[in-house]
Design an enzyme around this catalytic site. Structure first.
Site, PDB file in Angstrom:
ATOM      1  N   SER A 255       1.825  -1.385 -47.814  1.00  0.00           N
ATOM      2  CA  SER A 255       1.529   0.194 -47.641  1.00  0.00           C
ATOM      3  C   SER A 255       1.678   0.054 -46.278  1.00  0.00           C
ATOM      4  O   SER A 255       1.329  -0.640 -45.460  1.00  0.00           O
ATOM      5  CB  SER A 255       0.448   1.202 -48.595  1.00  0.00           C
ATOM      6  OG  SER A 255      -0.650   0.318 -47.707  1.00  0.00           O
ATOM      7  N   LYS A 256       1.317   1.583 -45.187  1.00  0.00           N
ATOM      8  CA  LYS A 256       1.338   1.442 -44.237  1.00  0.00           C
ATOM      9  C   LYS A 256      -0.453   0.390 -43.670  1.00  0.00           C
ATOM     10  O   LYS A 256       0.029  -0.056 -42.497  1.00  0.00           O
ATOM     11  CB  LYS A 256       0.165   3.101 -43.439  1.00  0.00           C
ATOM     12  CG  LYS A 256       1.791   3.913 -43.257  1.00  0.00           C
ATOM     13  CD  LYS A 256       1.736   4.810 -42.122  1.00  0.00           C
ATOM     14  CE  LYS A 256       2.782   5.637 -42.045  1.00  0.00           C
ATOM     15  NZ  LYS A 256       2.698   7.002 -41.772  1.00  0.00           N
ATOM     16  N   ARG A 257      -1.231  -0.154 -44.569  1.00  0.00           N
ATOM     17  CA  ARG A 257      -2.593  -0.853 -43.993  1.00  0.00           C
ATOM     18  C   ARG A 257      -1.194  -2.806 -43.849  1.00  0.00           C
ATOM     19  O   ARG A 257      -1.876  -3.048 -43.051  1.00  0.00           O
ATOM     20  CB  ARG A 257      -3.195  -0.593 -44.243  1.00  0.00           C
ATOM     21  CG  ARG A 257      -3.216  -1.668 -45.796  1.00  0.00           C
ATOM     22  CD  ARG A 257      -4.087  -1.345 -46.728  1.00  0.00           C
ATOM     23  NE  ARG A 257      -4.221  -0.876 -48.138  1.00  0.00           N
ATOM     24  CZ  ARG A 257      -4.645  -2.252 -49.157  1.00  0.00           C
ATOM     25  NH1 ARG A 257      -5.352  -3.172 -48.001  1.00  0.00           N
ATOM     26  NH2 ARG A 257      -3.995  -2.197 -49.777  1.00  0.00           N
ATOM     27  N   HIS A 258      -0.100  -2.824 -43.895  1.00  0.00           N
ATOM     28  CA  HIS A 258       0.282  -3.941 -44.589  1.00  0.00           C
ATOM     29  C   HIS A 258       1.460  -4.100 -43.001  1.00  0.00           C
ATOM     30  O   HIS A 258       1.462  -5.492 -43.059  1.00  0.00           O
ATOM     31  CB  HIS A 258       1.916  -4.248 -45.307  1.00  0.00           C
ATOM     32  CG  HIS A 258       0.671  -4.569 -46.728  1.00  0.00           C
ATOM     33  ND1 HIS A 258       0.444  -3.330 -47.145  1.00  0.00           N
ATOM     34  CD2 HIS A 258      -0.777  -4.929 -47.170  1.00  0.00           C
ATOM     35  CE1 HIS A 258      -0.221  -3.534 -48.383  1.00  0.00           C
ATOM     36  NE2 HIS A 258      -0.536  -4.729 -48.317  1.00  0.00           N
TER      37      HIS A 258
END
Ligand code: GLU
Length: 482
Positions: A255-258
């Protein structure tokens, strides 16, 4: 079923091409092209509420940039069109009505309120209670004639189990009692996604259905529909999850946090489409040998369905960067100068030779977005401290640096021609004359010319690119500093 392998990429236009969607598209493409088949694009936009302006264009643009050319689709046409679900709406109801006639589906007249109260009281997750499944024929006819609102539901077998084969996940069996009587046609007459998908895959002669493993749990329902119609079941190829690495070392769904998770964001972050495609090909598929770098063309030659793994794949940004560096190295300097140009232009306004700058940068670049900070000194020297002249390895210090620099300036000023060779020969001869090592002669020159200890290229390249006037100006300013 068609003798030719036919796969379809069936995106919903959400305005975003996630790495997982792109991998699905790529594998669809590879499954088909590795077997001389056709790759079809179908836009699944029955869910009009989720529709996003410009989303279909983004799909075309991404496929094109990724090199995944479709043989049939909304823009290129084909014998099985239309290729946009919202343009096929009239096709689905007759199929559902056929199932009703054959007792494999039924009209459901339950009100929204009734369904809601079922949901509210549904402690066991059993869902719809099949209230309308066995309505008497006369009652159904009466309700239809009265214009009552209805949906059409699939009649799931109440007993037994459904088994299907997946090319990646193997044999999967589910108890039929776990399957809901899912809606096929909604109250507005539109098909549900699950129904449209099966009708489209069949009527478009799709032989291999490739999709993310989040669809595995829906597959028994699709399978039962194929069986209800007596249609040949396509080969199912479900792809493993794509995970991202968390800071604490664990993994979770990418997800975007990666980091960047869409094709657009990845290219904006300086990754080349070819490198992204190559890397994504390996997210769940393994070649028979240990080769890693493949062009799309090479992939179509070596790709085998049996090489797809069911274990989750972990998206590794460092590895992607490595691939990117490999693709950059493999370019001609002119090609690299072309892709690097927009990044040069962010910081360089002077008419400098971009091909020359590209040539010293190419080997050290793994990400295009790193380029501006590496080359900004060509436009304007950063303010630097004279301590930079001190370097143990080059044996330079604040005493010998001004002496070397002054003498080097005199030699360079005398040059009749200013180019790489003349500057090179001049500085080498100068070092020899002074009885010092080349490194000792070059260090003060490079520091004064760039104001940085780490630069792409050495003193000679930098002076050549900067030109005589700017070079001498910088060298003299360095001397003044000392
Ligand atoms: N429209 C679905 C999606 O975007 C495709 C599912 C499938 O390939 O069957 O996820």
């Amino acid at each position: 079923m068609s003798d030719t392998v036919r796969t379809r990429y069936a995106p919903s236009p959400t305005g975003f091409m996630h790495v997982g969607n792109l991998r699905t598209a790529l594998y669809e493409y590879l499954v088909s092209k590795s077997q001389g088949g056709k790759f079809i694009l179908r836009i699944e936009d029955t869910d009009q509420e989720r529709k996003v302006e410009g989303a279909v264009d983004l799909i075309y643009r991404t496929l094109e940039r990724a090199g995944l050319k479709h043989d049939e689709g909304p823009d290129v046409g084909g014998d099985f069109g239309p290729y946009v679900q919202s343009e096929r709406l009239g096709m689905y109801l007759p199929y559902a009505e056929q199932l009703v006639k054959e007792g494999k589906a039924y009209y459901c007249f339950c009100s929204k309120e009734r369904l809601q109260s079922l949901k509210d009281n549904d402690k066991f997750g059993t869902g719809y209670d099949r209230h309308c499944r066995d309505l008497p024929k006369e009652e159904v006819e009466r309700l239809l004639a009265s214009g009552a609102e209805y949906v059409i539901r699939q009649k799931m077998p109440l007993e037994g189990s459904t088994t299907f084969e997946d090319a990646v996940f193997g044999t999967i069996t589910v108890e039929n009692s776990e399957l809901q009587d899912q809606i096929l046609i909604k109250a507005d007459g539109f098909p549900t996604y699950n129904f449209a998908n099966v009708i489209d895959d069949h009527t478009m002669n799709i032989t291999h259905v490739v999709r993310g493993c989040e669809y595995l749990s829906s597959t028994p329902k699709y399978n039962l529909l194929y069986e209800d119609f007596g249609w040949e079941i396509p080969t199912y190829i479900h792809l493993p999850l794509i995970m991202g690495k968390n800071e604490d070392g664990s993994v979770s769904k990418l997800s975007k946090r990666h980091g960047a998770t869409s094709f657009e964001d990845l290219t904006n972050e300086g990754y080349l489409p070819e490198a992204i495609i190559n890397y994504i090909a390996l997210l769940g598929w393994c070649p028979e040998d240990n080769t890693e770098v493949f062009t799309l063309d090479e992939l179509t030659k070596v790709f085998k369905i049996s090489g797809i793994s069911k274990s989750p794949a972990v998206f590794d940004y460092d590895k992607l960067e490595w691939f990117n560096g490999e693709y950059i190295k493999a370019m001609t300097v002119e090609q690299f100068a072309e892709v690097a140009k927009p990044y040069f232009e962010q910081v360089i306004k002077k008419p400098l030779d971009f091909v020359k700058i590209a040539s010293i940068l190419q080997k050290r670049t793994t990400k295009l977005t790193d380029i501006p900070e590496k080359v900004a000194f060509f436009e304007e020297q950063p303010k630097y401290d004279k301590e930079l002249f001190v370097n143990k390895k080059s044996k330079t210090n604040l005493e010998n640096s001004p002496v070397i620099l002054k003498a080097a300036i005199e030699e360079l000023e005398a040059l009749s021609e200013w180019n790489f060779d003349s500057i090179h020969d001049c500085l080498i001869a100068f070092a020899e004359k002074q009885g010092i090592k080349n490194g000792t002669a070059m260090w003060p020159v490079r520091i004064a010319a760039s104001g940085m200890t780490v630069t792409p290229g050495g003193a000679v390249e930098i002076l050549d690119i900067l030109g005589r006037e700017e070079s001498l100006k910088r060298l003299n300013a360095g001397l003044a500093k000392l």
